[in-house]
Design a protein around this motif. Structure first.
Motif, PDB file in Angstrom:
ATOM      1  N   LEU A 123      16.328  59.203  22.891  1.00 52.10           N
ATOM      2  CA  LEU A 123      15.498  59.568  23.121  1.00 52.10           C
ATOM      3  C   LEU A 123      14.184  59.044  22.082  1.00 52.10           C
ATOM      4  CD1 LEU A 123      17.723  62.275  20.912  1.00 52.10           C
ATOM      5  CD2 LEU A 123      16.215  62.623  23.270  1.00 52.10           C
ATOM      6  N   ALA A 124      14.336  58.141  21.992  1.00 53.38           N
ATOM      7  CA  ALA A 124      12.858  56.909  21.677  1.00 53.38           C
ATOM      8  C   ALA A 124      11.972  57.399  21.727  1.00 53.38           C
ATOM      9  CB  ALA A 124      12.775  55.576  22.124  1.00 53.38           C
ATOM     10  N   ALA A 125      10.512  57.741  21.033  1.00 47.41           N
ATOM     11  CA  ALA A 125       8.942  58.064  20.971  1.00 47.41           C
ATOM     12  C   ALA A 125       8.365  57.240  21.972  1.00 47.41           C
ATOM     13  CB  ALA A 125       7.992  57.300  19.485  1.00 47.41           C
ATOM     14  N   THR A 126       8.459  56.421  22.811  1.00 51.18           N
ATOM     15  CA  THR A 126       8.192  56.259  24.021  1.00 51.18           C
ATOM     16  C   THR A 126       9.068  56.522  24.915  1.00 51.18           C
ATOM     17  OG1 THR A 126       9.277  54.400  23.562  1.00 51.18           O
ATOM     18  CG2 THR A 126       7.085  54.152  22.673  1.00 51.18           C
ATOM     19  N   THR A 127      10.150  57.237  25.128  1.00 56.03           N
ATOM     20  CA  THR A 127      10.394  57.700  26.786  1.00 56.03           C
ATOM     21  C   THR A 127      10.048  58.289  27.472  1.00 56.03           C
ATOM     22  OG1 THR A 127      12.664  56.930  25.429  1.00 56.03           O
ATOM     23  CG2 THR A 127      12.629  58.040  27.576  1.00 56.03           C
ATOM     24  N   PHE A 128       9.524  59.424  26.568  1.00 55.32           N
ATOM     25  CA  PHE A 128       9.000  60.610  27.556  1.00 55.32           C
ATOM     26  C   PHE A 128       7.341  59.754  28.030  1.00 55.32           C
ATOM     27  CE2 PHE A 128       5.849  63.890  28.529  1.00 55.32           C
ATOM     28  CZ  PHE A 128       6.225  65.017  28.946  1.00 55.32           C
ATOM     29  N   TYR A 129       6.706  59.204  27.765  1.00 57.90           N
ATOM     30  CA  TYR A 129       5.677  58.916  28.111  1.00 57.90           C
ATOM     31  C   TYR A 129       5.516  57.388  28.879  1.00 57.90           C
ATOM     32  CZ  TYR A 129       3.095  61.774  25.322  1.00 57.90           C
ATOM     33  OH  TYR A 129       2.540  63.285  25.221  1.00 57.90           O
ATOM     34  N   ARG A 130       6.863  56.786  28.709  1.00 51.10           N
ATOM     35  CA  ARG A 130       7.363  55.465  29.897  1.00 51.10           C
ATOM     36  C   ARG A 130       7.896  56.254  31.384  1.00 51.10           C
ATOM     37  NH1 ARG A 130      10.838  51.189  27.404  1.00 51.10           N
ATOM     38  NH2 ARG A 130      11.134  50.113  28.965  1.00 51.10           N
TER      39      ARG A 130
END
Lengths: 789, 230
Positions: free
Chosen positions: A404-411
């Motif tokens: 659920l880190a902020a970067t996961t979706f965009y990774r």
């Protein structure tokens, strides 16, 4: 209703269509306003104020008196109706954007005034015309408004040191004019007879063409009469100058248009792509029932074209409305009314619409080429998704500990990340572009003032300095030494990126004082030697030599072969005897030149100007001395130049420009923030299922909003970083490609332009957080689970 | 213990008011497997939403250990769901850009290495040890549902709510899934909603619903007696 009409989709998806239309409208409006405001602030006033050149032309020598043969030649031309003597002084008229526009106050003999007014279609409407030999001034109403003058008011140098620099003695407004063009008329005799104006006023002739022969006279003056020794001011030259200024504006404007166009196209393209993926079944079905791929491409393109047309029209209408409001509220009251419908701006806003349509066409052709109707109907998937699946399978993910880190979706959604980060970065660059240019220029010109760090100057304004004043200065306890000097500006320096030539100063001093000042400034010769007493030699700084390609032995001031374009005219030639070395730190660079005082005093040509005082303070007494000079010595007859007051002048010039640019850039920032926040919002609403399930699993709305905000923070932060790194690369390129070769530098670490990179990401973050927060407040996990969301 | 008292859930359908749940009372003891059975539209899912706090009742009250949902703030109810409950829905509702392991981690109380290890162990127990790093679209329907079950179990909830957990699965996979859920009874309670009586064979109590009301309640002993008599 034809269900297959390009309008059907928009009628049934009003919200999405309205959002795209609004986005395009905002972009078009933003660019229209930016370019419109820039044109009306920097370019049009030049034309508005100097349009009197469409009625008559001016001819004057570069220095001294006009050659009688030239006057005879003009008079003899059959296209010329009248040749009248004129003299004039130049003032600066501030426009609504705070930018100064040069304007001539023309001195006419009493007998000629009526002819000039009649030719100009101008008549006095209030007060009277200037009486011969008096300091009266008649001004067009718009100019009086711009200068904030009423009948009975005076124009004084002390009120505006730069704008009224040539007003050696006050002029009183005695009459208001009205008519086709703007005029400022003073008495020829007054300028001619007044001792202070004798060196300041320019003398020449005013040429009026026979009716219908204006173009022929313009050609004559420009092509036959104009020479290095004879200056002409004609309507055609004004238009050429305007075209050049406009070209400079476009040089800055075109990259801006490109940046905004690419960014908006990316945003609209991303939204269209999402809509396209949602409509796969529709396209698959239509294809299956017999509509060809070409037809589908056409339909999709026409849908976007409809939006572009609506958005473009709306944007232009909005912009025209805002320009009209600006005109009524700001420009017209300042005497610079304009037409809100700017034809010249239109070619710059249309590319956005064409780019959006073109990109849709390209994307549609590309997607439909791979379309498999059976796959769509059976599995609801186009090859696009299959490709995504394949590529995901190829790049085996390693599970993250913090999914659920902020970067996961965009990774995992690199395409979306690239669009968001790329578009945001482009918008950031768009908003800070002008400020980087302006600030780098402002930084680079700072050494112009460095010579005032060690000394201060009291200059004569028209008449020689009074002995009492000189004695008063000499007697001041903070004064170490008083050096009589003549001040000249024999050379100009070009400061990039689009700057004009700045005059650089030379002190005409005795050999003894020169040696003293050279030591005081810590200057050392890089080549040649100091000027010999009573010689026409000059020693110049390394920067000026580098900037203008001048070497020891070169001659400057040759009227037929100027040392550089727009070089100041000198009474006689000077030979460069030496070049000072460059300062180790560019911020300490000194752009001062020295020449022989005796030469200037004894030369038969008009080198001789009134003596000024270069005042060296005692150690630690500079601030005290400057304060005293500014408060006690500065006045109508004496100009005081201190580092402080000149720095303040620079700053006020820069900040008035900065203010105009801020206004312009805030328009782009608003467009950018809304566009990007809209895109972000759409991306988030595409993730309803994810957010719904997280909500069902026990994540509060606050946690969900926090997560989206952190994601936006990540994309905005990344975009800011990309923009700043890109900006830094451009700055390095500018420094070493443009500034250093010109011998000048700017400070990379000036915080002002970097601060201008912040509004867009901050606004995107704020607007996104607000929009997403609002959307999530309506989130119903049960509706999602039940498939109703 | 989870208790529902005189629960009512009404909603507007045009001018009419429809009772999705009408005057339902029931209790769920710790480690109990409750099955809620009924045809479509009988109100069984609505009852599940009320009991799990996903919906607020329009009448009556739900208690967990004597704590009334109605007296909790939204935030407390959300926290309760996260801490005490696990969910398995008819559709897997996995997040498609997260791997199997990450999808399980989404429900972990803390996202750290220990819970990541726990997620891996759980998936391995459910037969997905080789597919930890697969995305949902790379898994079969049964595998996805097993990931959803692991997600429901990762934080060791007191109660797992399963809403038609086998509805989209074939019979064999469905039975596998229900066996996995049933096995959780050692750690907590299980409330499963279905229209398929076959998967409730091991339930301690089966509640039959029709038109928003409970029409019958059968415990296992009663069912076994009935079956023996038949």
């Amino acid at each position: 209703m034809n269900p297959l009409s390009p309008l059907s989709y928009h009628r049934r998806h009003k919200r999405q269509s309205l959002m795209l239309t609004a986005l395009l409208a905002l972009a078009v409006m933003g660019l229209y306003l930016v370019l419109g405001v820039l044109l009306e602030t920097f370019i049009t006033p030049l034309y508005t104020v100097n349009r009197y050149l469409s009625k008559f032309s001016l001819v004057q020598p570069d220095i001294g008196a006009l050659d009688p043969a030239v006057v005879t030649q003009i008079r003899a031309n059959p296209d010329v109706a009248l040749v009248l003597p004129q003299n004039h002084v130049e003032i600066a008229v501030p426009n609504a954007g705070g930018v100064d526009t040069p304007f001539r106050l023309i001195g006419l003999q009493e007998a000629d005034v009526d002819a000039v007014l009649a030719q100009s279609g101008v008549a006095p409407v209030e007060g009277q015309l200037p009486q011969p030999g008096t300091n009266g001034l008649a001004l067009s109403r718009e100019l009086a408004t711009a200068l904030d003058l009423e009948i009975g008011d005076t124009l004084k140098r002390t009120e505006n040191n730069t704008g009224y620099a040539n007003i050696a003695s006050p002029l009183e407004l005695v009459g208001i004019l009205s008519g086709d063009v703007r005029l400022g008329i003073v008495s020829y005799e007054y300028l001619d007879n007044h001792a202070r104006y004798r060196d300041i006023a320019r003398y020449g002739v005013l040429v009026i063409a026979r009716p219908g022969h204006e173009a022929a006279v313009d050609d004559l003056l420009r092509q036959t009469i104009r020479s290095p020794r004879v200056e002409t001011a004609t309507y055609q030259l004004l238009r050429e100058y305007l075209a050049q200024s406009q070209a400079v504006l476009y040089r800055v404007g075109i990259p801006l248009v490109l940046l905004v166009t690419v960014a908006i196209t990316m945003v609209v393209g991303a939204i269209n792509r999402l809509a396209f993926m949602q409509r796969l079944t529709e396209f698959g079905t239509l294809y299956a029932v017999g509509h060809g791929k070409g037809w589908l491409v056409r339909r999709l393109t026409l849908e976007t074209a409809g939006l572009a047309l609506a958005g473009g029209t709306l944007g232009i209408l909005l912009a025209v409305g805002i320009m009209a409001l600006l005109n009524a509220a700001v420009y017209a009251p300042k005497g610079f009314a304009y037409n809100p419908f700017q034809m010249t701006v239109l070619p710059f806003v249309v590319p956005i619409l064409l780019a959006v349509i073109g990109f849709t066409l390209f994307a549609a052709v590309r997607a439909f080429r791979r379309m498999d109707a059976v796959a769509i109907v059976e599995r609801g998937a186009l090859s696009l998704e299959e490709r995504q699946t394949r590529s995901a399978a190829h790049v085996r993910a390693v599970s993250l500990t913090h999914p659920l880190a902020a970067t996961t979706f965009y990774r995992r959604h690199k395409g979306q990340a690239a669009v968001l980060i790329g578009a945001t970065a482009l918008m950031i660059v768009s908003t800070s572009l002008f400020v980087f240019g302006l600030e780098s220029f402002d930084d680079a010109r700072q050494p112009l003032l460095n010579h005032l760090r060690q000394v201060s100057v009291v200059a004569a304004n028209g008449l020689p300095l009074e002995p009492a004043t000189i004695a008063q200065v000499r007697a001041h306890p903070a004064v170490e030494r008083v050096i009589p000097a003549m001040l000249f500006s024999p050379l100009g320096i070009f400061v990039p990126p689009i700057a004009p030539t700045y005059p650089v100063e030379a002190y005409g001093v005795t050999a003894e004082d020169m040696a003293y000042l050279v030591e005081l400034y810590g200057l050392r010769l890089d080549a040649g030697r100091l000027p010999r007493p009573n010689s026409n030699e000059i020693v110049i700084p390394w920067t000026v030599a580098q900037n203008r390609g001048i070497q020891v032995g070169d001659v400057i001031g040759n009227r037929d072969h100027p040392v550089h374009l727009d070089a100041p005219t000198l009474p006689s030639e000077l030979v460069v005897s030496g070049v000072f070395a460059q300062a180790e730190d560019f911020t300490d660079d000194n752009w001062l030149s020295f020449m022989s005082l005796e030469f200037a005093e004894n030369h038969p040509d008009s080198w001789k100007v009134n003596l000024s005082l270069v005042i060296v303070p005692k150690t630690g007494q500079k601030a005290v001395l400057d304060g005293w000079l500014e408060s006690e010595i500065a006045g109508e007859r004496r100009l005081v130049f201190t580092y402080g007051n000149q720095q303040a002048l620079f700053r006020s010039q820069a900040s008035s420009l900065l203010l105009s640019l801020s206004l312009v850039e805030s328009i782009i920032a608003v467009v950018a923030a809304l566009a990007l926040a809209g895109l972000n919002y759409i991306f988030v609403t595409q993730r309803q299922a994810e957010l719904g399930v997280l909500s069902a699993l026990g994540l509060s709305r606050l946690q969900l909003v926090g997560r989206i905000v952190r994601e936006t923070l990540f994309t905005s932060g990344a975009a800011w970083l990309v923009a700043v790194l890109g900006g830094a690369v451009v700055l390095v390129g500018m420094q070493y490609g443009l500034f250093v070769p010109a011998g000048v530098r700017f400070n990379f670490f000036n915080p002002v332009p970097w601060l201008y990179t912040l509004p867009v990401p901050v606004a995107v973050l704020a607007v996104s957080a607000g929009a997403v927060g609002r959307a999530l407040s309506r989130l119903d996990p049960v509706a999602l689970i039940e498939g109703r969301a | 213990m989870l208790q529902g008292e005189n629960l009512r859930l009404a909603y507007r359908d045009g001018d009419a008011t429809v009772d999705a749940v009408h005057d339902v009372s029931m209790a769920v003891a710790d480690h109990q497997f409750i099955g809620i059975l009924g045809p479509s539209g009988s109100g069984k899912s609505s009852l599940l939403y009320l009991l799990s706090g996903l919906r607020k009742p329009t009448g009556g009250e739900v208690y967990l250990d004597d704590r009334a949902y109605g007296k909790m703030s939204d935030r407390e109810r959300v926290a309760l769901r996260r801490r005490e409950f696990g969910f398995v829905f008819q559709q897997h509702f996995l997040i498609n850009y997260l791997t199997a392991q990450e999808n399980v981690m989404v429900a972990a109380p803390v996202q750290d290495k220990a819970h990541a290890a726990q997620a891996r162990a759980l998936l391995a127990d459910l037969g997905l040890g080789e597919k930890l790093h697969r995305f949902p679209y790379e898994l079969s329907g049964g595998e996805r549902q097993r990931v959803a079950i692991a997600r429901a179990m990762i934080h060791r909830p007191r109660i797992i709510f399963a809403d038609e957990p086998t509805g989209l699965l074939d019979r064999h996979t469905g039975l596998q899934v229900i066996a996995l859920l049933r096995a959780y009874r050692d750690q907590g309670s299980l409330i499963a909603v279905t229209h398929n009586p076959e998967i409730l064979s091991e339930a301690d109590l089966i509640i039959r619903m029709r038109d928003g009301q409970i029409v019958a309640m059968e415990d296992r002993v009663a069912r076994q007696t009935k079956e023996a008599a038949a």
